[in-house]
Design an enzyme around this catalytic site. Structure first.
Site, PDB file in Angstrom:
ATOM      1  CB  SER A   6      -7.196  -9.228  -3.449  1.00 38.37           C
ATOM      2  OG  SER A   6      -8.241  -8.776  -2.612  1.00 38.37           O
TER       3      SER A   6
ATOM      4  CE1 TYR B  93      -8.094  -5.520  -7.043  1.00 37.66           C
ATOM      5  CE2 TYR B  93      -9.564  -6.538  -5.440  1.00 37.66           C
ATOM      6  CZ  TYR B  93      -8.320  -6.043  -5.777  1.00 37.66           C
ATOM      7  OH  TYR B  93      -7.295  -6.067  -4.855  1.00 37.66           O
TER       8      TYR B  93
HETATM    9  N1  LIG Z   1      -5.888  -1.657  -0.636  1.00 38.72           N
HETATM   10  C1  LIG Z   1      -6.528  -2.793  -0.374  1.00 38.72           C
HETATM   11  O1  LIG Z   1      -7.486  -2.833   0.436  1.00 38.72           O
HETATM   12  C2  LIG Z   1      -6.069  -4.073  -1.031  1.00 38.72           C
HETATM   13  C3  LIG Z   1      -6.637  -5.282  -0.572  1.00 38.72           C
HETATM   14  C4  LIG Z   1      -6.209  -6.467  -1.136  1.00 38.72           C
HETATM   15  C5  LIG Z   1      -5.287  -6.478  -2.153  1.00 38.72           C
HETATM   16  N2  LIG Z   1      -4.766  -5.306  -2.592  1.00 38.72           N
HETATM   17  C6  LIG Z   1      -3.774  -5.366  -3.656  1.00 38.72           C
HETATM   18  O2  LIG Z   1      -2.534  -5.003  -3.091  1.00 38.72           O
HETATM   19  C7  LIG Z   1      -1.718  -4.352  -4.079  1.00 38.72           C
HETATM   20  C8  LIG Z   1      -1.291  -3.000  -3.542  1.00 38.72           C
HETATM   21  O3  LIG Z   1      -2.461  -2.254  -3.286  1.00 38.72           O
HETATM   22  P1  LIG Z   1      -2.397  -0.782  -2.679  1.00 38.72           P
HETATM   23  O4  LIG Z   1      -3.637  -0.616  -1.875  1.00 38.72           O
HETATM   24  O5  LIG Z   1      -1.069  -0.539  -2.095  1.00 38.72           O
HETATM   25  O6  LIG Z   1      -2.604   0.050  -4.016  1.00 38.72           O
HETATM   26  P2  LIG Z   1      -2.349   1.611  -4.318  1.00 38.72           P
HETATM   27  O7  LIG Z   1      -2.002   2.362  -3.102  1.00 38.72           O
HETATM   28  O8  LIG Z   1      -3.530   2.038  -5.140  1.00 38.72           O
HETATM   29  O9  LIG Z   1      -1.063   1.513  -5.253  1.00 38.72           O
HETATM   30  C9  LIG Z   1      -1.132   0.833  -6.470  1.00 38.72           C
HETATM   31  C10 LIG Z   1       0.242   0.833  -7.085  1.00 38.72           C
HETATM   32  O10 LIG Z   1       0.157   0.128  -8.343  1.00 38.72           O
HETATM   33  C11 LIG Z   1       0.730   0.942  -9.333  1.00 38.72           C
HETATM   34  N3  LIG Z   1       0.077   0.723 -10.616  1.00 38.72           N
HETATM   35  C12 LIG Z   1      -1.243   0.772 -10.893  1.00 38.72           C
HETATM   36  N4  LIG Z   1      -1.438   0.583 -12.209  1.00 38.72           N
HETATM   37  C13 LIG Z   1      -0.208   0.409 -12.751  1.00 38.72           C
HETATM   38  C14 LIG Z   1       0.253   0.200 -14.067  1.00 38.72           C
HETATM   39  N5  LIG Z   1      -0.596   0.112 -15.105  1.00 38.72           N
HETATM   40  N6  LIG Z   1       1.586   0.081 -14.282  1.00 38.72           N
HETATM   41  C15 LIG Z   1       2.452   0.187 -13.248  1.00 38.72           C
HETATM   42  N7  LIG Z   1       2.085   0.385 -11.981  1.00 38.72           N
HETATM   43  C16 LIG Z   1       0.767   0.497 -11.737  1.00 38.72           C
HETATM   44  C17 LIG Z   1       0.493   2.374  -8.863  1.00 38.72           C
HETATM   45  O11 LIG Z   1       1.457   3.243  -9.442  1.00 38.72           O
HETATM   46  P3  LIG Z   1       1.179   4.300 -10.610  1.00 38.72           P
HETATM   47  O12 LIG Z   1      -0.228   4.793 -10.428  1.00 38.72           O
HETATM   48  O13 LIG Z   1       2.247   5.315 -10.379  1.00 38.72           O
HETATM   49  O14 LIG Z   1       1.376   3.518 -11.860  1.00 38.72           O
HETATM   50  C18 LIG Z   1       0.744   2.236  -7.372  1.00 38.72           C
HETATM   51  O15 LIG Z   1       2.122   2.322  -7.107  1.00 38.72           O
HETATM   52  C19 LIG Z   1      -2.592  -4.268  -5.329  1.00 38.72           C
HETATM   53  O16 LIG Z   1      -2.295  -5.347  -6.170  1.00 38.72           O
HETATM   54  C20 LIG Z   1      -3.999  -4.399  -4.796  1.00 38.72           C
HETATM   55  O17 LIG Z   1      -4.895  -4.934  -5.758  1.00 38.72           O
HETATM   56  C21 LIG Z   1      -5.132  -4.105  -2.050  1.00 38.72           C
END
Ligand SMILES: NC(=O)c1ccc[n+]([C@@H]2O[C@H](COP(=O)([O-])OP(=O)(O)OC[C@H]3O[C@@H](n4cnc5c(N)ncnc54)[C@H](OP(=O)(O)O)[C@@H]3O)[C@@H](O)[C@H]2O)c1
Length: 265
Positions: free
Chosen positions: A127, A140
């Site tokens: 991130s 985080y």
């Molecule tokens: N959204 C943002 O603004 C943002 C910005 C920068 C970086 N990111 C990063 O980008 C990536 C994707 O983010 P997103 O926004 O798409 O997140 P999201 O919509 O919250 O989805 C998170 C995914 O991770 C899975 N997950 C969480 N804990 C887990 C565990 N213990 N075991 C297996 N799977 C797990 C969840 O599935 P289950 O709950 O079904 O396990 C879900 O499929 C993440 O690494 C996040 O930190 C996000």
């Protein structure tokens, strides 16, 4: 022969957008998350990424079925908000367990198979927050900084192999991530922090709501993965967010803290 990919975090957000796109492009795709996934062309592998044995079982199942693994897109991750002084340590550890140790577990389970592929690819999602400290998002930021360091180390360790590793650092993405993460109630914070915490948390939620689409990030990740040569880092986001990863290193500390203070107030 179709390439075989494992997409973590396939039940939501970036992973959910990415997995069916790869399938539509002709890849054989497996989606790993705790919830099972029902996406066109994607085989569900439910597992908790922080459970090394569960990850290893899931990867074994994939390789038994396909006989190979060519690419891993590691999108699974969680956020978490609170003040360092009072955020329950168990909550902070959960963020680290998922984001850093989950990445570690995934690397250990998949690298032996990726190294057998003539064109192994491992994309770890960090991130922009992993390039700096953000107020009230310390666990985080630390977990994502650890992913960046893991990726950098791995690239060096894998020299001479067929596997290319890259770390992708997105800015805000409009997903459910804020709604599903632990956020310490403001009432639990000392008055010193309370109002700034509320403002920073509101700013974060708004930035995410108005962020890039998950589809955009997914498309960029596919473009990166199919390149012949992968750079160590890709930052995906608005120009200002991209510049922030450089500004953080070149601005005097007082100027940088002033800028960031304005952004989150
Ligand atoms: N959204 C943002 O603004 C943002 C910005 C920068 C970086 N990111 C990063 O980008 C990536 C994707 O983010 P997103 O926004 O798409 O997140 P999201 O919509 O919250 O989805 C998170 C995914 O991770 C899975 N997950 C969480 N804990 C887990 C565990 N213990 N075991 C297996 N799977 C797990 C969840 O599935 P289950 O709950 O079904 O396990 C879900 O499929 C993440 O690494 C996040 O930190 C996000």
């Amino acid at each position: 022969m179709s390439q075989v990919a494992l997409v973590t975090g396939a039940s939501s957000g970036v992973g959910e957008a990415l997995a069916p796109r790869l399938a539509a492009a002709g890849w054989r795709v497996y989606g790993l998350s705790r919830r099972s996934v029902e996406l066109t062309g994607v085989t569900s592998l439910p597992a908790d990424i922080s459970d090394a044995e569960a990850v290893s079982r899931a990867v074994r199942e994939l390789v038994e079925r396909e006989g190979r693994l060519d690419a891993v897109f590691h999108c699974a991750g969680v956020g978490g908000a609170g003040a360092v002084e009072t955020m329950p340590t168990e909550r902070a550890k959960q963020v680290m367990e998922t984001n850093f140790w989950g990445s570690w577990n995934l690397c250990q389970a998949t690298l032996p198979h990726l190294r057998q592929s003539p064109r192994g690819r491992l994309l770890l999602v960090s991130s922009i927050a992993g390039h700096m400290g953000i107020p009230f998002r310390s666990a985080y930021c630390a977990s994502k900084a650890a992913v960046i360091a893991l990726s950098d180390s791995l690239r060096l360790e894998l020299q001479g192999s067929s596997v290319q590793v890259s770390c992708v650092s997105p800015g805000d993405i409009a997903t459910n991530s804020i709604a599903t993460q632990y956020r310490q109630p403001a009432s639990e914070l000392d008055p010193l922090y309370r109002e700034r915490y509320r403002r920073a948390d509101d700013a974060m939620a708004q930035n995410v709501d108005h962020g890039m689409t998950a589809a955009h990030v997914a498309d960029r990740m596919i473009t990166i993965a199919v390149r012949d040569s992968l750079a160590p880092h890709y930052v995906i986001g608005e120009p200002l967010q991209k510049i922030s990863t450089i500004a953080r290193r070149i601005l005097p500390a007082s100027a940088w803290e002033w800028v960031l203070g304005r952004y989150y107030s």
